[in-house]
Design a protein around this motif. Structure first.
Motif, PDB file in Angstrom:
ATOM      1  N   GLY A  84       0.725  -1.103  -0.054  1.00  0.00           N
ATOM      2  CA  GLY A  84      -0.038  -0.222  -0.043  1.00  0.00           C
ATOM      3  C   GLY A  84       0.941   1.404   0.127  1.00  0.00           C
ATOM      4  O   GLY A  84       0.317   2.228  -0.713  1.00  0.00           O
ATOM      5  N   MET A  85       1.948   1.407   0.515  1.00  0.00           N
ATOM      6  CA  MET A  85       2.867   2.286   0.920  1.00  0.00           C
ATOM      7  C   MET A  85       3.510   2.504  -0.479  1.00  0.00           C
ATOM      8  O   MET A  85       3.512   3.871  -0.959  1.00  0.00           O
ATOM      9  CB  MET A  85       3.893   2.288   1.975  1.00  0.00           C
ATOM     10  N   VAL A  86       3.804   1.620  -1.300  1.00  0.00           N
ATOM     11  CA  VAL A  86       4.579   1.809  -2.574  1.00  0.00           C
ATOM     12  C   VAL A  86       3.458   2.330  -3.414  1.00  0.00           C
ATOM     13  O   VAL A  86       3.708   3.164  -4.365  1.00  0.00           O
ATOM     14  CB  VAL A  86       5.037   0.357  -2.849  1.00  0.00           C
ATOM     15  N   LEU A  87       2.300   1.491  -3.335  1.00  0.00           N
ATOM     16  CA  LEU A  87       1.169   1.947  -4.343  1.00  0.00           C
ATOM     17  C   LEU A  87       0.757   3.415  -4.169  1.00  0.00           C
ATOM     18  O   LEU A  87       0.399   4.144  -5.311  1.00  0.00           O
ATOM     19  CB  LEU A  87       0.027   1.025  -4.172  1.00  0.00           C
ATOM     20  N   ASP A  88       0.652   3.876  -2.934  1.00  0.00           N
ATOM     21  CA  ASP A  88       0.463   5.348  -2.764  1.00  0.00           C
ATOM     22  C   ASP A  88       1.374   6.063  -3.630  1.00  0.00           C
ATOM     23  O   ASP A  88       1.088   7.082  -4.194  1.00  0.00           O
ATOM     24  CB  ASP A  88       0.612   5.220  -1.276  1.00  0.00           C
ATOM     25  N   ARG A  89       2.684   5.950  -3.349  1.00  0.00           N
ATOM     26  CA  ARG A  89       3.768   6.860  -4.031  1.00  0.00           C
ATOM     27  C   ARG A  89       3.546   6.624  -5.691  1.00  0.00           C
ATOM     28  O   ARG A  89       3.653   7.527  -6.240  1.00  0.00           O
ATOM     29  CB  ARG A  89       4.942   6.497  -3.676  1.00  0.00           C
ATOM     30  N   VAL A  90       3.312   5.362  -6.163  1.00  0.00           N
ATOM     31  CA  VAL A  90       3.144   5.107  -7.534  1.00  0.00           C
ATOM     32  C   VAL A  90       1.868   5.941  -8.266  1.00  0.00           C
ATOM     33  O   VAL A  90       2.110   6.324  -9.217  1.00  0.00           O
ATOM     34  CB  VAL A  90       3.343   3.740  -7.994  1.00  0.00           C
ATOM     35  N   LEU A  91       0.967   5.570  -7.599  1.00  0.00           N
ATOM     36  CA  LEU A  91      -0.337   6.287  -7.924  1.00  0.00           C
ATOM     37  C   LEU A  91      -0.049   7.662  -7.801  1.00  0.00           C
ATOM     38  O   LEU A  91      -0.662   8.461  -8.800  1.00  0.00           O
ATOM     39  CB  LEU A  91      -1.419   5.723  -7.094  1.00  0.00           C
ATOM     40  N   HIS A  92       0.547   8.299  -6.941  1.00  0.00           N
ATOM     41  CA  HIS A  92       0.806   9.733  -6.932  1.00  0.00           C
ATOM     42  C   HIS A  92       1.617  10.294  -8.070  1.00  0.00           C
ATOM     43  O   HIS A  92       1.331  11.283  -8.774  1.00  0.00           O
ATOM     44  CB  HIS A  92       1.198  10.053  -5.581  1.00  0.00           C
ATOM     45  N   GLN A  93       2.705   9.535  -8.232  1.00  0.00           N
ATOM     46  CA  GLN A  93       3.283   9.677  -9.772  1.00  0.00           C
ATOM     47  C   GLN A  93       2.674   9.636 -10.986  1.00  0.00           C
ATOM     48  O   GLN A  93       2.924  10.649 -11.662  1.00  0.00           O
ATOM     49  CB  GLN A  93       4.694   8.654  -9.530  1.00  0.00           C
ATOM     50  N   ALA A  94       1.895   8.794 -11.123  1.00  0.00           N
ATOM     51  CA  ALA A  94       0.971   8.643 -12.234  1.00  0.00           C
ATOM     52  C   ALA A  94      -0.223   9.955 -12.418  1.00  0.00           C
ATOM     53  O   ALA A  94      -0.273  10.245 -13.477  1.00  0.00           O
ATOM     54  CB  ALA A  94       0.574   7.456 -12.313  1.00  0.00           C
ATOM     55  N   ALA A  95      -0.547  10.123 -11.075  1.00  0.00           N
ATOM     56  CA  ALA A  95      -1.555  11.332 -11.247  1.00  0.00           C
ATOM     57  C   ALA A  95      -0.719  12.593 -11.598  1.00  0.00           C
ATOM     58  O   ALA A  95      -1.310  13.412 -12.324  1.00  0.00           O
ATOM     59  CB  ALA A  95      -2.160  11.402  -9.817  1.00  0.00           C
ATOM     60  N   GLU A  96       0.528  12.717 -10.910  1.00  0.00           N
ATOM     61  CA  GLU A  96       1.203  14.026 -11.382  1.00  0.00           C
ATOM     62  C   GLU A  96       1.729  14.119 -12.790  1.00  0.00           C
ATOM     63  O   GLU A  96       1.415  15.174 -13.350  1.00  0.00           O
ATOM     64  CB  GLU A  96       2.309  13.939 -10.483  1.00  0.00           C
ATOM     65  N   ASP A  97       2.115  13.028 -13.139  1.00  0.00           N
ATOM     66  CA  ASP A  97       2.378  12.765 -14.590  1.00  0.00           C
ATOM     67  C   ASP A  97       1.220  13.298 -15.485  1.00  0.00           C
ATOM     68  O   ASP A  97       1.347  13.911 -16.783  1.00  0.00           O
ATOM     69  CB  ASP A  97       2.966  11.330 -15.077  1.00  0.00           C
TER      70      ASP A  97
END
Length: 214
Positions: A84-97
């Motif tokens: 979950g902690m990793v997914l949170d950061r990956v999703l945030h990166q995808a949203a930012e992109d």
């Protein structure tokens, strides 16, 4: 409010049943549970997150037997929490992109709507703890995750169960070059799947302020 009725208020599906983000792990970062981009998730940070859940579970029940049952239901908590902690950061990166942002006001609006559906703030916190392993102090953090997922999917013209959405997350995962400590599981970029990991608490939920129809 009956537990079954409360959980029925959550729209099912989407991320829990979809392929998970992946990457290959090794022991290149001693002391780290995972490295995501230039950020380390330390073993200590992971343990603190797990302890938050366990403390909330203990506080929510009246005796040791009930607590033991809660622990048994979440036996893979450490790995799930790290994912979950990793997914949170990956999703945030995808949203930012994708140029997607989530405001504090949107989070509060979603929380207010869900509290109305669940029967109050405490009831909502109980649902998120029991069903998704999210302690009360992490609730709004998780709601931001839900909103980012919803808004990213909308930006892509799809929903969170579709390949287009997961492709965007896979691209963000590759960009961040995730390095997962093997003791917590194995990630595989090509297959977009992870061994021994689940994120059952990531859900699409009703839009904030929607009317209860259950």
């Amino acid at each position: 409010m009956h537990r079954r009725r409360r959980t029925a208020l959550l729209l099912s599906a989407a991320i829990a049943a979809a392929p998970l983000l992946t990457a290959c792990g090794n022991d290149a970062h001693p002391g780290a549970a995972a490295v995501v981009g230039d950020q380390r998730i330390t073993v200590s940070q992971l343990e603190n997150r797990v302890n938050e859940v366990r403390e909330a579970q203990r506080a929510a029940v009246s005796d040791e037997a009930q607590y033991a049952q809660s622990v048994a239901r979440t036996g893979s908590l450490t790995r799930d929490t790290l994912h979950g902690m990793v997914l949170d950061r990956v999703l945030h990166q995808a949203a930012e992109d994708a140029g997607v942002t989530v405001s504090r006001k949107e989070i509060q609006s979603m929380r207010s709507g869900l509290e109305q559906q669940a029967g109050g703030a405490e009831a909502l916190e109980t649902v998120w703890l029991q069903e998704y392993g999210v302690p009360p102090q992490r609730l709004e953090e998780n709601l931001r995750l839900q909103l980012e997922a919803q808004k990213l999917a909308a930006k892509l013209g799809t929903d969170t169960s579709q390949p287009e959405f997961w492709q965007a997350l896979s691209e963000a995962s590759k960009k961040l070059d995730i390095d997962l400590n093997p003791r917590y599981g194995t990630w595989d970029v090509q297959k977009s799947s992870r061994v021994d990991a689940k994120t059952p608490w990531v859900r699409e939920v009703t839009a904030a302020g929607s009317q209860e129809t259950a």
